[in-house]
Design an enzyme around this catalytic site. Structure first.
Site, PDB file in Angstrom:
ATOM      1  N   HIS A   1       4.319  -0.393   8.274  1.00  0.00           N
ATOM      2  CA  HIS A   1       3.737   0.994   8.840  1.00  0.00           C
ATOM      3  C   HIS A   1       3.256   0.875  10.234  1.00  0.00           C
ATOM      4  O   HIS A   1       3.377  -0.028  10.673  1.00  0.00           O
ATOM      5  CB  HIS A   1       2.412   1.110   7.759  1.00  0.00           C
ATOM      6  N   ALA A   2       2.737   1.815  10.756  1.00  0.00           N
ATOM      7  CA  ALA A   2       1.998   1.881  12.042  1.00  0.00           C
ATOM      8  C   ALA A   2       0.688   2.760  11.957  1.00  0.00           C
ATOM      9  O   ALA A   2       0.862   3.752  11.268  1.00  0.00           O
ATOM     10  CB  ALA A   2       2.946   2.179  13.170  1.00  0.00           C
ATOM     11  N   TYR A   3      -0.203   2.535  12.689  1.00  0.00           N
ATOM     12  CA  TYR A   3      -0.204   1.532  13.730  1.00  0.00           C
ATOM     13  C   TYR A   3      -1.530   0.920  13.315  1.00  0.00           C
ATOM     14  O   TYR A   3      -2.607   1.307  12.687  1.00  0.00           O
ATOM     15  CB  TYR A   3      -0.323   1.808  14.982  1.00  0.00           C
TER      16      TYR A   3
ATOM     17  N   TYR B   1      -9.408  -0.481   5.102  1.00  0.00           N
ATOM     18  CA  TYR B   1     -10.422   0.382   4.455  1.00  0.00           C
ATOM     19  C   TYR B   1      -9.917   0.409   2.983  1.00  0.00           C
ATOM     20  O   TYR B   1      -8.730   0.145   2.787  1.00  0.00           O
ATOM     21  CB  TYR B   1     -10.282   1.756   4.922  1.00  0.00           C
TER      22      TYR B   1
ATOM     23  N   GLU C   1       0.961  -3.411   9.624  1.00  0.00           N
ATOM     24  CA  GLU C   1       0.718  -2.323  10.291  1.00  0.00           C
ATOM     25  C   GLU C   1       0.977  -2.733  11.716  1.00  0.00           C
ATOM     26  O   GLU C   1       0.454  -3.535  12.490  1.00  0.00           O
ATOM     27  CB  GLU C   1      -1.052  -1.988  10.343  1.00  0.00           C
TER      28      GLU C   1
ATOM     29  N   HIS D   1       5.655   6.747   5.446  1.00  0.00           N
ATOM     30  CA  HIS D   1       4.973   7.848   6.621  1.00  0.00           C
ATOM     31  C   HIS D   1       5.776   8.263   7.793  1.00  0.00           C
ATOM     32  O   HIS D   1       6.283   7.524   8.362  1.00  0.00           O
ATOM     33  CB  HIS D   1       3.705   7.629   7.115  1.00  0.00           C
ATOM     34  N   ALA D   2       6.246   9.583   7.943  1.00  0.00           N
ATOM     35  CA  ALA D   2       7.483  10.046   8.773  1.00  0.00           C
ATOM     36  C   ALA D   2       7.234   9.712  10.321  1.00  0.00           C
ATOM     37  O   ALA D   2       8.196   9.390  10.703  1.00  0.00           O
ATOM     38  CB  ALA D   2       7.411  11.715   8.412  1.00  0.00           C
ATOM     39  N   ARG D   3       5.990   9.888  10.697  1.00  0.00           N
ATOM     40  CA  ARG D   3       5.470   9.752  12.085  1.00  0.00           C
ATOM     41  C   ARG D   3       5.640   8.415  12.819  1.00  0.00           C
ATOM     42  O   ARG D   3       5.523   8.188  13.903  1.00  0.00           O
ATOM     43  CB  ARG D   3       4.489  10.568  12.391  1.00  0.00           C
ATOM     44  N   GLU D   4       5.745   7.285  11.818  1.00  0.00           N
ATOM     45  CA  GLU D   4       5.591   6.040  12.189  1.00  0.00           C
ATOM     46  C   GLU D   4       7.129   5.332  12.467  1.00  0.00           C
ATOM     47  O   GLU D   4       7.639   4.537  11.821  1.00  0.00           O
ATOM     48  CB  GLU D   4       5.074   5.234  11.003  1.00  0.00           C
TER      49      GLU D   4
ATOM     50  N   ARG E   1       3.645  13.539   8.285  1.00  0.00           N
ATOM     51  CA  ARG E   1       3.100  12.152   7.972  1.00  0.00           C
ATOM     52  C   ARG E   1       4.080  12.343   6.186  1.00  0.00           C
ATOM     53  O   ARG E   1       4.448  11.405   5.967  1.00  0.00           O
ATOM     54  CB  ARG E   1       1.744  12.135   7.655  1.00  0.00           C
TER      55      ARG E   1
ATOM     56  N   ASN F   1       2.239   7.219   0.096  1.00  0.00           N
ATOM     57  CA  ASN F   1       1.665   6.039  -0.173  1.00  0.00           C
ATOM     58  C   ASN F   1       0.380   6.089  -0.743  1.00  0.00           C
ATOM     59  O   ASN F   1      -0.495   5.381  -0.606  1.00  0.00           O
ATOM     60  CB  ASN F   1       1.486   5.365   1.313  1.00  0.00           C
ATOM     61  N   ARG F   2       0.073   7.173  -1.239  1.00  0.00           N
ATOM     62  CA  ARG F   2      -1.197   7.782  -2.198  1.00  0.00           C
ATOM     63  C   ARG F   2      -0.742   8.080  -3.767  1.00  0.00           C
ATOM     64  O   ARG F   2      -1.634   8.478  -4.329  1.00  0.00           O
ATOM     65  CB  ARG F   2      -1.971   8.551  -1.626  1.00  0.00           C
TER      66      ARG F   2
END
Length: 438
Positions: free
Chosen positions: A325-327, A377, A399, A197-200, A255, A272-273
């Site tokens: 990943h984050a967060y 989740y 995470e 995910h780009a923003r992490e 993302r 990631n989906r």
């Protein structure tokens, strides 16, 4: 050039949550990211009942919000701490709604644009300096990371081998570092990826930190020597290269990947989906404009396809899959798409327990651990489940920091504590798998 660097410190953490974020392009002369976040606020909400959670979900759908954590509206529920990114011109109406619905809230960030500008100023000042002494305690652009990879490939040829497994949607190379002491003997391997995910941004930063620590401490640290002598590590510092580049140049909170959809104006797929494991079921979206869009078909994204092909080809000797990943401060293992218990649960659970205990011993950071479906989740089509279902027996997703106070804007001063504690957790997992698990 010395690409192995220096220092800063200290910690911050809160509770699990959801960050929401409504996007708007704002008029004007603009600063960073076209000044699109000027006056936007981040508000923490505390829905205490199912009724309040339902009211929030309804509002989120009406406003077409973008969740930060968790990644789907369906996961907002009673007791879920929810952090919402609110547009400047919607903030008064939303605050009135929270008052009317009697939903408790707290303003975390008064002006998101100012927070971004501050982050950017620090990066600009640093980038004016020479990169001859590579600094591992700051965030780096894709170009800097790829230059660093090429440099290590030349400088540490006895331990590092750089290669590409394909190209991204926009044509960028998908580089992998193979790390380990060269040996003709058969060696098992560990896969590590960061930046799906780009923003992490803390993810790619940790991948670099891991490589740096491995190279610097091989001779002095018996644990690292054992790891590099007995294993190879395949490390992908930036999985989603197009998205990561876009998060530096256009939208800090992007993302997804950057692929185009012929029928919709929205770009990108949640990488990631997009894996072929219960693809596009719970926790994923069929709508191309959603941040959890699963894509038109499994492995539609060239980045996912390339990694899946590589893992399929090498799955006989890759024993562990680690994704960063984050967060949320969690260490997760399968399953994510269902509540069932994995066959080798006892070994994996004990490894996670020991890793989290070791991590906490460094700076006291509290991490939850457990099956992803119960601990975080339910989500379908993710890489961790796919790796496990495709024969890699020890599959984990981290995470990293924090739990919502900074979210995706984790300050650079927290890079060192985050990476040093995570490093100990990864070493702990690796040694546990080498010694205890068949």
């Amino acid at each position: 050039m010395n690409f192995l660097g220096k220092s800063r410190s200290r910690t911050a953490a809160l509770l699990p949550l959801c960050w929401l974020f409504l996007k708007i392009l704002r008029p004007g002369h603009s600063h960073l990211y076209n000044n699109r976040y000027a006056g936007d606020k981040v508000i923490r909400l505390f829905p205490k009942t199912d009724g309040e959670a339902h009211a929030l979900k309804k509002m989120f759908r009406q406003l077409q919000v973008d969740l930060w954590q968790p990644s789907s509206i369906s996961h907002v529920s009673e007791g879920t701490v929810t952090d919402v990114h609110v547009l400047q011109n919607a903030s008064q109406a939303l605050l009135a709604f929270f008052h009317e619905a009697n939903i408790q809230y707290e303003i975390l960030i008064e002006d998101l644009q100012k927070a971004l500008e501050k982050e950017s100023i620090l990066r600009t000042q640093r980038n004016r300096r020479s990169l001859s002494d590579y600094n591992y305690e700051v965030y780096h652009s894709l170009e800097e990371i790829q230059d660093w990879m090429h440099h290590l490939n030349k400088t540490y040829s006895g331990f590092i081998h750089l290669f590409s497994i394909g190209r991204s949607y926009e044509g960028r190379s998908l580089f992998i570092l193979k790390l380990g002491r060269r040996s003709r003997a058969y060696k098992r391997a560990v896969w590590i990826d960061c930046g799906i995910h780009a923003r992490e941004w803390i993810g790619p930063t940790f991948c670099q930190w891991f490589v740096k620590e491995a190279l610097l401490t091989y001779r002095s640290d018996p644990v690292m020597k054992t790891m590099l002598n007995h294993l190879y590590f395949y490390i992908m510092p930036v999985f989603n290269v197009d998205g990561y580049h876009f998060s530096w140049t256009h939208d800090r909170f992007w993302r997804k990947t950057r692929s185009r959809n012929s029928r919709f104006h929205c770009r990108g797929v949640d990488a990631n989906r997009n894996w072929k494991v219960k693809w596009c079921a719970e926790g994923a979206s069929v709508h191309p404009c959603d941040d959890t869009y699963c894509g038109p078909f499994p492995e539609s994204e060239p980045e996912v396809k390339a990694v899946a092909n590589f893992l399929r080809k090498h799955r006989k000797h890759i024993r562990a899959y680690l994704s960063f990943h984050a967060y949320a401060q969690m260490l997760l293992y399968p399953y994510s798409y269902k509540y069932a218990t994995i066959p080798n649960f006892s070994c994996v659970e004990y490894a996670a327990y020991k890793a989290v205990k070791a991590l906490r011993s460094v700076h006291g950071a509290q991490y939850k651990y457990g099956p992803a479906s119960r601990t975080l989740y339910v989500s379908s089509g993710n890489s961790m489940d796919w790796a496990y279902k495709n024969g890699i027996p020890y599959s984990f997703a981290f995470e990293l920091r924090d739990t919502g106070h900074f979210g995706f804007l984790l300050p650079e001063m927290l890079i060192k504590p985050t990476c040093t504690e995570t490093m100990l957790a990864v070493k702990n997992i690796t040694m546990h798998l080498l010694k205890k698990c068949p």
